[in-house]
Scaffold this motif. Sequence first.
Motif, PDB file in Angstrom:
ATOM      1  N   THR A   3       0.914  -1.261  -0.009  1.00 55.21           N
ATOM      2  CA  THR A   3      -0.062  -0.108   0.033  1.00 55.21           C
ATOM      3  C   THR A   3       1.004   1.266  -0.055  1.00 55.21           C
ATOM      4  O   THR A   3       2.081   1.189   0.204  1.00 55.21           O
ATOM      5  CB  THR A   3      -0.881  -0.091   1.061  1.00 55.21           C
ATOM      6  N   ARG A   4       0.286   2.418  -0.553  1.00 60.22           N
ATOM      7  CA  ARG A   4       0.637   3.532  -0.632  1.00 60.22           C
ATOM      8  C   ARG A   4       1.911   3.915  -1.471  1.00 60.22           C
ATOM      9  O   ARG A   4       2.857   4.782  -1.228  1.00 60.22           O
ATOM     10  CB  ARG A   4       1.062   4.017   1.103  1.00 60.22           C
ATOM     11  N   GLY A   6       4.029   5.674  -3.951  1.00 64.35           N
ATOM     12  CA  GLY A   6       3.980   6.997  -4.655  1.00 64.35           C
ATOM     13  C   GLY A   6       3.434   7.964  -3.785  1.00 64.35           C
ATOM     14  O   GLY A   6       2.980   8.892  -4.058  1.00 64.35           O
ATOM     15  N   ILE A   7       3.153   7.691  -2.384  1.00 59.08           N
ATOM     16  CA  ILE A   7       2.550   8.830  -1.339  1.00 59.08           C
ATOM     17  C   ILE A   7       3.456   9.907  -1.472  1.00 59.08           C
ATOM     18  O   ILE A   7       4.659  10.036  -1.553  1.00 59.08           O
ATOM     19  CB  ILE A   7       2.589   8.296  -0.032  1.00 59.08           C
ATOM     20  N   SER A   8       2.501  11.286  -1.874  1.00 62.89           N
ATOM     21  CA  SER A   8       3.002  12.439  -1.926  1.00 62.89           C
ATOM     22  C   SER A   8       3.925  12.727  -3.178  1.00 62.89           C
ATOM     23  O   SER A   8       4.652  13.639  -3.012  1.00 62.89           O
ATOM     24  CB  SER A   8       3.702  12.788  -0.545  1.00 62.89           C
ATOM     25  N   MET A   9       4.066  11.768  -3.973  1.00 66.61           N
ATOM     26  CA  MET A   9       4.911  11.907  -5.103  1.00 66.61           C
ATOM     27  C   MET A   9       4.482  13.050  -5.899  1.00 66.61           C
ATOM     28  O   MET A   9       3.564  13.335  -6.422  1.00 66.61           O
ATOM     29  CB  MET A   9       4.646  10.496  -5.950  1.00 66.61           C
ATOM     30  N   VAL A  10       5.596  13.771  -6.234  1.00 65.09           N
ATOM     31  CA  VAL A  10       5.392  14.919  -7.201  1.00 65.09           C
ATOM     32  C   VAL A  10       6.025  15.068  -8.502  1.00 65.09           C
ATOM     33  O   VAL A  10       5.960  15.728  -9.204  1.00 65.09           O
ATOM     34  CB  VAL A  10       5.658  16.145  -6.497  1.00 65.09           C
ATOM     35  N   SER A  11       6.850  14.101  -8.961  1.00 65.21           N
ATOM     36  CA  SER A  11       7.476  13.866 -10.148  1.00 65.21           C
ATOM     37  C   SER A  11       8.158  12.553 -10.087  1.00 65.21           C
ATOM     38  O   SER A  11       8.068  11.759  -9.160  1.00 65.21           O
ATOM     39  CB  SER A  11       8.772  14.913 -10.398  1.00 65.21           C
ATOM     40  N   GLY A  12       8.858  12.116 -11.155  1.00 64.65           N
ATOM     41  CA  GLY A  12       9.380  10.565 -11.470  1.00 64.65           C
ATOM     42  C   GLY A  12       8.503   9.655 -12.008  1.00 64.65           C
ATOM     43  O   GLY A  12       7.201   9.862 -12.362  1.00 64.65           O
ATOM     44  N   TYR A  15       7.435   1.912 -12.016  1.00 64.71           N
ATOM     45  CA  TYR A  15       7.262   0.714 -12.912  1.00 64.71           C
ATOM     46  C   TYR A  15       7.079  -0.454 -11.866  1.00 64.71           C
ATOM     47  O   TYR A  15       7.774  -0.461 -11.200  1.00 64.71           O
ATOM     48  CB  TYR A  15       8.414   0.366 -13.844  1.00 64.71           C
ATOM     49  N   VAL A  16       5.971  -1.143 -12.238  1.00 62.23           N
ATOM     50  CA  VAL A  16       5.638  -2.126 -11.301  1.00 62.23           C
ATOM     51  C   VAL A  16       5.213  -3.490 -12.482  1.00 62.23           C
ATOM     52  O   VAL A  16       4.243  -3.393 -13.134  1.00 62.23           O
ATOM     53  CB  VAL A  16       4.360  -1.818 -10.436  1.00 62.23           C
ATOM     54  N   LYS A  17       6.137  -4.438 -11.792  1.00 63.42           N
ATOM     55  CA  LYS A  17       5.540  -5.765 -12.300  1.00 63.42           C
ATOM     56  C   LYS A  17       4.980  -6.822 -11.393  1.00 63.42           C
ATOM     57  O   LYS A  17       5.628  -7.206 -10.449  1.00 63.42           O
ATOM     58  CB  LYS A  17       6.937  -6.502 -12.748  1.00 63.42           C
ATOM     59  N   GLY A  18       3.588  -6.739 -11.526  1.00 64.87           N
ATOM     60  CA  GLY A  18       2.943  -7.540 -10.513  1.00 64.87           C
ATOM     61  C   GLY A  18       1.783  -6.488 -10.121  1.00 64.87           C
ATOM     62  O   GLY A  18       1.188  -5.609 -10.773  1.00 64.87           O
ATOM     63  N   LYS A  19       1.199  -6.851  -9.043  1.00 64.17           N
ATOM     64  CA  LYS A  19      -0.221  -5.894  -8.463  1.00 64.17           C
ATOM     65  C   LYS A  19       0.464  -4.942  -7.814  1.00 64.17           C
ATOM     66  O   LYS A  19       1.383  -5.046  -6.986  1.00 64.17           O
ATOM     67  CB  LYS A  19      -0.889  -7.142  -7.630  1.00 64.17           C
ATOM     68  N   VAL A  20      -0.346  -4.073  -7.583  1.00 67.52           N
ATOM     69  CA  VAL A  20      -0.561  -2.882  -6.672  1.00 67.52           C
ATOM     70  C   VAL A  20      -1.586  -2.846  -5.583  1.00 67.52           C
ATOM     71  O   VAL A  20      -2.803  -2.716  -6.000  1.00 67.52           O
ATOM     72  CB  VAL A  20      -0.368  -1.651  -7.467  1.00 67.52           C
ATOM     73  N   LYS A  21      -1.344  -2.850  -4.344  1.00 65.55           N
ATOM     74  CA  LYS A  21      -2.410  -2.854  -3.202  1.00 65.55           C
ATOM     75  C   LYS A  21      -2.822  -1.353  -2.997  1.00 65.55           C
ATOM     76  O   LYS A  21      -2.107  -0.497  -3.080  1.00 65.55           O
ATOM     77  CB  LYS A  21      -1.790  -3.331  -1.943  1.00 65.55           C
ATOM     78  N   ASP A  22      -4.087  -1.211  -2.836  1.00 66.01           N
ATOM     79  CA  ASP A  22      -4.671   0.159  -2.345  1.00 66.01           C
ATOM     80  C   ASP A  22      -4.619   0.120  -0.738  1.00 66.01           C
ATOM     81  O   ASP A  22      -4.458  -0.869  -0.273  1.00 66.01           O
ATOM     82  CB  ASP A  22      -6.174   0.195  -2.497  1.00 66.01           C
ATOM     83  N   HIS A  72      -9.246   2.776  -8.016  1.00 65.68           N
ATOM     84  CA  HIS A  72      -8.294   3.031  -6.903  1.00 65.68           C
ATOM     85  C   HIS A  72      -8.560   3.977  -5.717  1.00 65.68           C
ATOM     86  O   HIS A  72      -8.890   4.931  -6.041  1.00 65.68           O
ATOM     87  CB  HIS A  72      -6.972   3.334  -7.362  1.00 65.68           C
ATOM     88  N   VAL A  73      -8.248   3.507  -4.678  1.00 69.42           N
ATOM     89  CA  VAL A  73      -8.266   4.559  -3.494  1.00 69.42           C
ATOM     90  C   VAL A  73      -7.059   5.114  -3.369  1.00 69.42           C
ATOM     91  O   VAL A  73      -5.901   4.498  -3.349  1.00 69.42           O
ATOM     92  CB  VAL A  73      -8.632   3.920  -2.142  1.00 69.42           C
ATOM     93  N   ARG A  74      -6.878   6.569  -2.959  1.00 67.86           N
ATOM     94  CA  ARG A  74      -5.789   7.273  -3.093  1.00 67.86           C
ATOM     95  C   ARG A  74      -5.252   7.931  -1.764  1.00 67.86           C
ATOM     96  O   ARG A  74      -6.306   8.570  -1.191  1.00 67.86           O
ATOM     97  CB  ARG A  74      -5.651   8.373  -4.260  1.00 67.86           C
ATOM     98  N   ASP A  75      -4.006   7.997  -1.537  1.00 69.01           N
ATOM     99  CA  ASP A  75      -3.668   8.814  -0.341  1.00 69.01           C
ATOM    100  C   ASP A  75      -3.093  10.077  -1.009  1.00 69.01           C
ATOM    101  O   ASP A  75      -2.638  10.111  -2.132  1.00 69.01           O
ATOM    102  CB  ASP A  75      -2.395   8.213   0.413  1.00 69.01           C
ATOM    103  N   THR A  76      -3.029  11.196  -0.379  1.00 68.31           N
ATOM    104  CA  THR A  76      -2.065  12.528  -0.607  1.00 68.31           C
ATOM    105  C   THR A  76      -2.542  12.840  -2.216  1.00 68.31           C
ATOM    106  O   THR A  76      -1.547  13.370  -2.879  1.00 68.31           O
ATOM    107  CB  THR A  76      -0.663  12.327  -0.515  1.00 68.31           C
ATOM    108  N   LEU A  77      -3.702  12.676  -2.712  1.00 63.62           N
ATOM    109  CA  LEU A  77      -4.088  13.207  -4.059  1.00 63.62           C
ATOM    110  C   LEU A  77      -3.836  14.789  -4.090  1.00 63.62           C
ATOM    111  O   LEU A  77      -4.329  15.603  -3.303  1.00 63.62           O
ATOM    112  CB  LEU A  77      -5.673  12.858  -4.166  1.00 63.62           C
ATOM    113  N   CYS A  78      -3.258  15.110  -5.159  1.00 59.56           N
ATOM    114  CA  CYS A  78      -2.848  16.517  -5.503  1.00 59.56           C
ATOM    115  C   CYS A  78      -1.917  16.965  -4.429  1.00 59.56           C
ATOM    116  O   CYS A  78      -1.649  18.277  -4.371  1.00 59.56           O
ATOM    117  CB  CYS A  78      -4.120  17.237  -5.611  1.00 59.56           C
ATOM    118  N   ALA A  79      -0.886  16.319  -3.552  1.00 59.05           N
ATOM    119  CA  ALA A  79       0.047  16.757  -2.859  1.00 59.05           C
ATOM    120  C   ALA A  79       0.695  18.045  -3.534  1.00 59.05           C
ATOM    121  O   ALA A  79       1.191  18.006  -4.764  1.00 59.05           O
ATOM    122  CB  ALA A  79       1.058  15.868  -2.382  1.00 59.05           C
TER     123      ALA A  79
END
Length: 201
Positions: A3-4, A6-12, A15-22, A72-79
Amino acid sequence: MDTRMGISMVSGTIYVKGKVKDPVGNVVEVKSDRRGYKKFLSVTDILKSGLRGEKPVNFTFTPGRMVIDDGHVRDTLCARLDVDAEVIHKGDVDLSTGILMRRGTVRVNGNAGKNTGALLSGGTVIIDGDCDDFSGIDMRDGYLIVNGNAGKLMGAQRKGGVILARDGKPVPPTSEHELKDEDKEILLGLGFRPQLFRRFS
């Protein structure tokens, strides 16, 4: 990926090979240029710099406006958003929507988790449902508008800005006041009924 991501991610790029948890962080998926991998970019970065040739996956983007409808559920949307752009998120979000925003508007068609509008420094955060506790914590400027219950411990350590909500339990230095004319105009412009709202500042 747990989970989480890319939290508060503003650039960059991630890449993920596999699943991403909400919940995921402040990211959306674009068409990948690496076989077998999913590719994610920062919401804030796209709003600031555009897609630069990337192709959206389950969101739409035109200059100044993004609509996210990917489940998807998101944290820190539009940080840290600091441009005059609008984001519509269809579905619930979790932690710290709009954290450290300075400009722009984010509207959530759903409920939000704790710390919504934390450190908000300008712009507008709109939640069409309820929030968990600590909404507007350490808020400095801007508007947090909650078309429901903004939770307990609202506006803790708040230094500026305005919270408009149907209900909620503020703590000092935040307290309830009469709606101002400009508050009513903003609420009407968003399609809300001002008489249902209370001002906390």
